[in-house]
Each structure stands twice: as C-alpha cells, then as structure tokens.
Motif scaffolding. Sequence first.
Motif, PDB file in Angstrom:
ATOM      1  N   LEU A  12       2.817  -4.829   8.173  1.00  0.00           N
ATOM      2  CA  LEU A  12       2.285  -3.870   7.427  1.00  0.00           C
ATOM      3  C   LEU A  12       1.071  -2.510   7.727  1.00  0.00           C
ATOM      4  O   LEU A  12       1.093  -2.135   7.180  1.00  0.00           O
ATOM      5  N   LEU A  49       3.508  -0.091   7.823  1.00  0.00           N
ATOM      6  CA  LEU A  49       4.367   0.883   6.843  1.00  0.00           C
ATOM      7  C   LEU A  49       2.890   1.453   6.074  1.00  0.00           C
ATOM      8  O   LEU A  49       3.688   2.369   5.067  1.00  0.00           O
ATOM      9  N   GLU A  50       1.901   0.734   6.070  1.00  0.00           N
ATOM     10  CA  GLU A  50       1.196   1.360   5.498  1.00  0.00           C
ATOM     11  C   GLU A  50      -0.158   2.870   6.198  1.00  0.00           C
ATOM     12  O   GLU A  50      -1.099   3.126   5.483  1.00  0.00           O
ATOM     13  N   LYS A  79      -0.987   6.462   7.516  1.00  0.00           N
ATOM     14  CA  LYS A  79      -0.119   7.285   6.479  1.00  0.00           C
ATOM     15  C   LYS A  79       0.087   8.472   7.873  1.00  0.00           C
ATOM     16  O   LYS A  79       1.259   9.319   7.652  1.00  0.00           O
ATOM     17  N   VAL A 126       5.646   4.598  10.379  1.00  0.00           N
ATOM     18  CA  VAL A 126       6.976   4.574   9.467  1.00  0.00           C
ATOM     19  C   VAL A 126       8.532   4.360  10.120  1.00  0.00           C
ATOM     20  O   VAL A 126       9.077   3.576   9.914  1.00  0.00           O
ATOM     21  N   LYS A 131       6.586  -6.286  -0.426  1.00  0.00           N
ATOM     22  CA  LYS A 131       5.116  -4.997   0.039  1.00  0.00           C
ATOM     23  C   LYS A 131       5.688  -3.405   0.356  1.00  0.00           C
ATOM     24  O   LYS A 131       5.205  -2.805   0.216  1.00  0.00           O
ATOM     25  N   GLN A 142       6.547  -2.280  -3.093  1.00  0.00           N
ATOM     26  CA  GLN A 142       5.419  -1.770  -3.969  1.00  0.00           C
ATOM     27  C   GLN A 142       4.926  -0.444  -2.602  1.00  0.00           C
ATOM     28  O   GLN A 142       4.816   0.441  -3.436  1.00  0.00           O
ATOM     29  N   LEU A 143       5.118  -0.262  -1.518  1.00  0.00           N
ATOM     30  CA  LEU A 143       4.812   0.779  -1.469  1.00  0.00           C
ATOM     31  C   LEU A 143       6.219   1.974  -1.407  1.00  0.00           C
ATOM     32  O   LEU A 143       5.668   2.963  -1.316  1.00  0.00           O
ATOM     33  N   SER A 144       7.212   0.982  -1.523  1.00  0.00           N
ATOM     34  CA  SER A 144       8.128   2.891  -1.661  1.00  0.00           C
ATOM     35  C   SER A 144       7.489   3.719  -2.795  1.00  0.00           C
ATOM     36  O   SER A 144       8.036   4.807  -3.582  1.00  0.00           O
ATOM     37  N   SER A 147       4.806   4.496  -3.424  1.00  0.00           N
ATOM     38  CA  SER A 147       3.237   5.361  -3.484  1.00  0.00           C
ATOM     39  C   SER A 147       4.210   6.451  -1.739  1.00  0.00           C
ATOM     40  O   SER A 147       3.563   7.365  -1.369  1.00  0.00           O
ATOM     41  N   ASN A 148       5.045   6.450  -1.159  1.00  0.00           N
ATOM     42  CA  ASN A 148       5.456   6.504  -0.135  1.00  0.00           C
ATOM     43  C   ASN A 148       6.705   7.355   0.338  1.00  0.00           C
ATOM     44  O   ASN A 148       7.397   6.457  -0.263  1.00  0.00           O
TER      45      ASN A 148
END
Length: 589
Positions: A389, A392-393, A395, A400, A452, A455-457, A459-460
């Motif tokens: 995580l 993945l989180e 920046k 990533v 997760k 969910q991140l996809s 915003s990323n």
Amino acid sequence: MFWKLTSLSASSPVETILDKENFTLEELLDEEEIIQECKALNSRLINFLREKAQVEQLLRYIVEEPPQDADSKRAFKFPFISCEIFTCEIDVILKTLVEDEELMDLLFSFLEPNRPHSALLAGYFSKVVICLMIRKTAALMNYVKGHQNVFCQLVDLIGITSIMEVLVRLVGADDHVYPNFLDVMQWLADSNLLEMIVDKLKPSSPPEVQANAAETLCAISRNAPSALATQLSSPGYVAKIFGHALEDSHSKSSLVHSLSVCTSLLDPRRSAVSSSMFNSYRGQHMFESPVPVSPETIGAMLPKLNDLLMLLTVASDSTVLPTTYGELRPPLGKHRLKIVEFIAVLLKTGSETAQKELVSSGTIKRTLDLFFEYPFNNALHHQVESIILSCLENKSDLMVNHILRDCDLIGKFLSSDRDSNLSGDSQPTVAASGKKSPRVGYVGHITRISNKIGQLSNSNGQIKAYLQGNSEWNEWQGSVLQERNTVENVNRWGCGRPTTLQDRTRDSDEEDRDYDVAALANNLSQAFRYKIYGNDDNEEDQNALDRDDDVSLADILFPLFFEKSRKLSRHILSHYDTYGGCMLITVCY
C-alpha cells in the motif's frame, strides 16, 4: 440517652504499640494496620518513623538481602511493608531520606556490583527511587549529578526489569516529573549515558539485557524532540546500532532488538503502542503529531539494507518446524519478521532516497516473495500489505511502476487465487503428506489489497491505465472479487454469519452448536505456556524452538489454533470460501 459503642471507641492496634514505654520498629512493621495508619497521617506514628534511625532501618530491609536463617517476616513481610511506607509519599519521611547523604548512599548501595540483586528487592528499590523522582525531584537529581557512578551501575543492571524502569524514568519517559525537563535532558545528553546503553545491544550481551536496553532507547526516542533523542538519532549512533545488529549473524536477538530501536527512531508512536510499559509511561503522547524523521537518520540506515536483504534469504537455513499442516523449512523467524517490519516503516517515512535504494536492491520484491512462501504467517502478511500500500499510494511513479510491473503484483495475486491450496512441493512451506492440502491463509489479504487497488485506480492514472490493459484482472474483478465482496458484506449477514450459510449442510456434531470462545482462548493460552514459554534450562525443551531466534509467534499460532480446536477448525474450513480466506487467526494474533 447515650450508648457506649465499644467497637468504635477502641484504639488502633498501632496506638496500643505506641503507648508502650519500650517498643521496636519490628513490632510496628508486624502490625497489619500500619500502612492504613500511615495513609491516615497518624502523627505519633509518623513522628516515630521520620527519625533517621527508623528510616535507616527501613532502607536496610529494602536494600540488604536477609540472612539465610531469617524467618519469613524478615525475608518478605518487613521489606514489603518498608517499601509501602516510603511509597505512601509522606513528605517528612521522604525529606529525612533525601536530606541525609548517608541515607541516600545506603539506598543506592543496592546498585553496587559486589552484592546480590534479587528481583524482589530490585522491585522495592525501584519503587522507592521512582517515588523520590516524583516527590523529591530536585533533591534526587542533585544527588545523581554528584554521583556519576549511579548511571554506570544502573546500566550494568539494566537486565533487571525493575532497574530498567528507573532508567526509563531518568531519561524522561514521564517528562512531567521534571520541573526543569530541558535542562535535565541536556545534562543527560552531555554524559556518557546513551553510549553505555547502546553498548548493551552488543551480541555478547544476554537477550534480557538487549531487550531492556532497546526498551530504554525506544523510550528516549519517544521523547523527541529532546537533546537525548536528537543525540540518539544522529548518524553516528544509528550506525553504531546497526553495527551491533549485524555484527554477529548468529545473534538474532541482537538483530531483533537493534531493529526495534531503529523502527522507533523512524516511527516513535509505533514502538509506543507495542511497548508493555506504554500504559504507564507517556500514554498521552499517542495522540501527538509525529516528529519528522531527519534525512541524516534515514541516510545512516541505507548502507546496511543489502546486509538485511541477505538475511531474508532462507535457502541456507536448515531449521525444520513441524506443524499440523506440514513443515516449515525453515520457519520465518522473529528476526526476518522484524526486518520486514523495519522495511515497512522505512517506506512510510516517504524518503525518496530510501525508496530508490529499496527498489534497486530488490528488497521490495523479496518481501513480496515471502508473502507467498509463508502462506499462514498472518503477521508477515500484514507487514507486506503495508509495504504494498505504501508503494501504491506513493506519489512517485517509480514505486507504482515497480510494484505493478517489476514485481508483477497483479499476476501473482491472480495466479495464487486460481490455485489457493497449499502446494505439496512448495518451499519453504511443505504440505503434509497423506492429508488434504489446506487453503492458504493470505486470501483475505489479497482481497483487501485488490479492493484498495480498485479504489486507487479512480485517482491514479498510472494504476488505472495498467489495470485497463490487463483483461485477466478485469474479468477476475468483475466476477470473483465482486462476488466475494458481496458475500463478505456484513450488512447482509444474519445472526453473525453470512445468510448464504443457511443453505449449506452442516456436520451432525455441529448442529445448532455455539462454540465456547472463552474456552478456546483458554486452550490457546495454555498451549503457549506449554513449551513455548517453558524453562529454557529444562533438558526436555532443548529441542524446542528458541522464541528469540528460530521462530516467530505467527509461525506457531496457526497450528496451535487448529490443534486445540478441531471442531471449530472444521467449521471454519468448510465455509472458508464464504469468509474469503480471512483467517480468524489474524484476530487472535
């Protein structure tokens, strides 16, 4: 009309003793109500106990071992009552003690190296000294400043937990006890106290000494910012701590405790939550904002990453741990679990230099491999999930791209989910022959991480583009993952279990039966007390696992859980798909 109430008018037994012409201190200490009378501030009793002769005798009961032929009162009762009298915090008695140099010398004579230091008397000594820290801070610190050997003697006895508690107080775990806290911390930083404590992390020190030294250093780090904490986080001390950790590859205890200190330097709140003394010391700091980690501190840790990565390799370890589901060749061990935890905390600092070093050294890829190699070590899975995580989180596109493409995270997840039973020839976790292979224990973690990622996809863009180009992921997410999330939706559960279970057939011996969770917990507790925390000197336990070196808690928790609760385990495993692979063992750990 008046009634005479004899029971209310009778004097205290302590008063009866004080009314005698000749009475001794021992007579008072033998009286059951003496502590109650002290707390009630009985003036006659306090005036007697405040005399130097009485204070001296009370101290002797605390710091001097009883003769071999002493009775139980001299050996146990009198030292206990003497300690309780001091900890009643009666000002005139404490004043008599701190204002007399000879009495203070007698108190701290307990630390002299040429005398025995029983755990019982060490506890009484610790309580008295801590009481003086709270009530007579200035007088006590003035005495310690004038007797520098006290620090050296305390550190030499740091293996005794009661003595460690005194040191933790001295270094400011309860900073409110010092009226001039900053001055005291600066004075401690100017002394050689920190260097002496760090030296106790050497591999040559006993494990209990290393553990208590690490606890003291973690307490210092939780006091940041302070002069002592700043000194501990300097590159010189960080390099010295890592030097002790890697000095001897066979001393896993030194590695574990040294890394605990480094983890505390990166995240003081993390060590505070896991500390057994946290509820007593600085509990209010749990909600304080974290202190930024110095880049110099992180930079001093990075040169040792390659050495830590070599320790994560299990090929050369020949240790074998038999379990109910097969064998571990070798078990992960507490030291490897501590290394993974350190990596997870290091990533959370957000240091770009640390991220680049972790990527180039292959550390993240190795921790992900361990995730699948030890399918029932939920403590390991939790730490690796944190690493994933954090990547993945992040920046940074580097992190990533590394976790998704270089480490092939999605591919490994999908491959493992297709064949979720323990392979019979996998290493180092080998399934038992002649038994049905159990389902791996990390499916619940895969489910949570996959959700997760979804969910991140949103915003990323980088994650979204990678997932859209993976048709296998899109198919799995729309069928398997979606169905699993529907089943695990607790809002649809009835009577504490998924409603879909109502249509399933149950074993005859499980019909309408409630499992006794309290009995299960008791069985599990007894299982841990058997062998795992047994007498290390017992010859029968010589072949048992060394809890500091060879095995981590999670290595044995899974087999013990199922060994002690077979019927419950059959119930859980029979409905394992419905629960999505989230093992109950995660909660127990």
